[in-house]
Design an enzyme around this catalytic site. Structure first.
Site, mmCIF file in Angstrom:
data_model
loop_
_atom_site.group_PDB
_atom_site.id
_atom_site.type_symbol
_atom_site.label_atom_id
_atom_site.label_comp_id
_atom_site.label_asym_id
_atom_site.label_seq_id
_atom_site.Cartn_x
_atom_site.Cartn_y
_atom_site.Cartn_z
ATOM 1 N N GLU A 37 0.821 -1.211 0.000
ATOM 2 C CA GLU A 37 0.000 0.000 0.000
ATOM 3 C C GLU A 37 0.855 1.261 0.000
ATOM 4 O O GLU A 37 0.521 2.243 -0.659
ATOM 5 C CB GLU A 37 -0.953 0.003 1.200
ATOM 6 C CG GLU A 37 -2.071 -1.035 1.111
ATOM 7 C CD GLU A 37 -2.992 -0.819 -0.082
ATOM 8 O OE1 GLU A 37 -2.974 0.276 -0.683
ATOM 9 O OE2 GLU A 37 -3.738 -1.752 -0.426
ATOM 10 N N TYR A 120 -6.395 6.764 3.775
ATOM 11 C CA TYR A 120 -6.591 5.712 2.777
ATOM 12 C C TYR A 120 -5.865 4.433 3.170
ATOM 13 O O TYR A 120 -6.442 3.336 3.202
ATOM 14 C CB TYR A 120 -6.127 6.139 1.373
ATOM 15 C CG TYR A 120 -5.903 4.913 0.526
ATOM 16 C CD1 TYR A 120 -6.989 4.191 0.040
ATOM 17 C CD2 TYR A 120 -4.619 4.395 0.327
ATOM 18 C CE1 TYR A 120 -6.807 2.999 -0.658
ATOM 19 C CE2 TYR A 120 -4.427 3.220 -0.371
ATOM 20 C CZ TYR A 120 -5.515 2.519 -0.854
ATOM 21 O OH TYR A 120 -5.330 1.351 -1.510
ATOM 22 N N ASP A 138 -9.904 5.741 -2.403
ATOM 23 C CA ASP A 138 -8.682 6.186 -3.088
ATOM 24 C C ASP A 138 -9.108 6.903 -4.376
ATOM 25 O O ASP A 138 -10.295 7.117 -4.615
ATOM 26 C CB ASP A 138 -7.781 4.989 -3.405
ATOM 27 C CG ASP A 138 -8.289 4.207 -4.593
ATOM 28 O OD1 ASP A 138 -9.532 4.104 -4.739
ATOM 29 O OD2 ASP A 138 -7.485 3.708 -5.387
ATOM 30 N N CYS A 203 -17.464 -2.235 -19.144
ATOM 31 C CA CYS A 203 -17.890 -1.974 -17.763
ATOM 32 C C CYS A 203 -19.125 -2.800 -17.391
ATOM 33 O O CYS A 203 -20.148 -2.751 -18.090
ATOM 34 C CB CYS A 203 -18.195 -0.491 -17.575
ATOM 35 S SG CYS A 203 -18.686 -0.100 -15.886
ATOM 36 N N CYS A 209 -24.639 3.809 -14.957
ATOM 37 C CA CYS A 209 -23.706 4.931 -14.839
ATOM 38 C C CYS A 209 -24.377 6.268 -15.139
ATOM 39 O O CYS A 209 -24.857 6.510 -16.245
ATOM 40 C CB CYS A 209 -22.527 4.724 -15.787
ATOM 41 S SG CYS A 209 -21.292 6.036 -15.677
#
Length: 310
Positions: A37, A120, A138, A203, A209
């Site tokens: 990370e 985060y 994030d 997607c 969306c």
DNA sequence: TAGCCGTGGTC
DNA sequence: TGACCAAGGCT
């Protein structure tokens, strides 16, 4: 689309599409997740992979890194960028040894206390290494949420309280499901819902969306790019490239100007030294860069010159 | 809080 | 080609 359907659609997509990354392996330690990370902050996966492998091989536990000089962490950080992260990771390892018996803590507040770990990273480690239900936000997740729910091409310049509220509302109640959801949304942002040229045809939730439904309106602001050429950062980077390769302290004079008759590769640092001299920074700019590196702890002043921190 | 902090790939 | 961008954090 009902939230439960959204969860199911992305979960299924994630199961089919997720990259096989070593820090996602079931047997990856919490330390391995933490290292990943930190390395992944502002740094693409492909560049992190080989460095992460080397770090975990060399320092399989926090105590292994903690007993090394900080300079070794900076040196083996290589060209990942933002070398202060290496320093902070080293300091985090020391804090884990001192305050947590050498084991990476599993709670958000404890993780947040570690150097280099912000909101985060604390949430990500708690979720991905310890299976906790955390609101992970994030840049990928922010962008997916902006398009999917807000209908804008990009999220706001800075993280808002509203975004955190939305992310918390979207989180599945079940702990394990929430971990997968966080990972799936992040992966969608990394692979499909990308900043520049989103692959909307691939997607799994394009039907839901808001941004697509609105006709893909362009961003309402232009992100301000980071200057690079001619900046102190560029000089700092060039100096660090020299120090990483140097096996002994580098004399200041060597950094300030190339000896006209330097016919040998001084200490094996000829290439990065030439790159620094090609930048030809003004004396006061080099001075700013060096004092910045010293005050950041990325370099130390020795009788023989500058070197990585011992 | 806005500015700073590396590096290299992409279009 | 240069500007944008990448799993942010710190002050």
């Amino acid at each position: 689309m009902p939230l439960a359907e959204l969860h199911a659609a992305l979960d299924s997509w994630f199961g089919d599409t997720a990259r096989d990354l070593p820090w996602r392996a079931a047997d990856c330690s919490a330390w391995g997740v933490l290292v990943s990370e930190i390395m992944l902050q502002q740094t693409p996966v492909v560049r992190v992979l080989p460095v992460w492998e080397e770090w975990l091989r060399r320092w399989p536990a926090p105590a292994d890194l903690a007993r090394e000089p900080a300079g070794e962490a900076v040196r083996s950080w290589g060209r990942l960028g933002y070398p202060r992260r290496a320093l902070r990771l080293h300091a985090a390892a020391a804090a884990i040894v001192d305050n947590h018996g050498g084991a990476v803590p599993g709670s958000y507040p404890e993780l947040l206390e570690l150097p280099g770990v912000g909101s985060y990273t604390a949430a990500a480690v708690a979720a991905f290494a310890f299976g906790r239900r955390e609101t992970v936000v994030d840049t990928n997740i922010r962008r997916v949420h902006a398009r999917l729910f807000t209908g804008t091409a990009l999220p706001a310049p800075a993280l808002t309280a509203g975004e955190m509220r939305l992310a918390a509302q979207l989180l599945p109640d079940d702990g394990a499901a929430s971990v997968r959801w966080n990972a799936a949304v992040m992966e969608l942002g990394a692979l499909v819902c990308t900043a520049r040229a989103p692959k909307c045809g691939q997607c799994p939730v394009r039907g839901a969306c808001a941004w697509l439904a609105a006709g893909e309106p362009p961003p309402t602001y232009t992100p301000k790019g980071q200057a690079w050429h001619g900046t102190d950062r560029q000089v700092r980077g060039a100096v660090m490239a020299v120090l990483r390769l140097a096996e002994s302290p580098v004399a200041r004079e060597l950094l300030e100007q190339a000896p006209a008759d330097l016919g040998f590769d001084a200490d094996g640092i000829g290439v990065p030294l030439a790159a620094l001299h090609r930048l030809n920074p003004a004396p006061e700019q080099l001075e700013r860069a060096l004092s910045g590196l010293l005050s950041d702890g990325l370099a130390e002043l020795h009788p023989g010159g500058l070197r990585l921190p011992g």
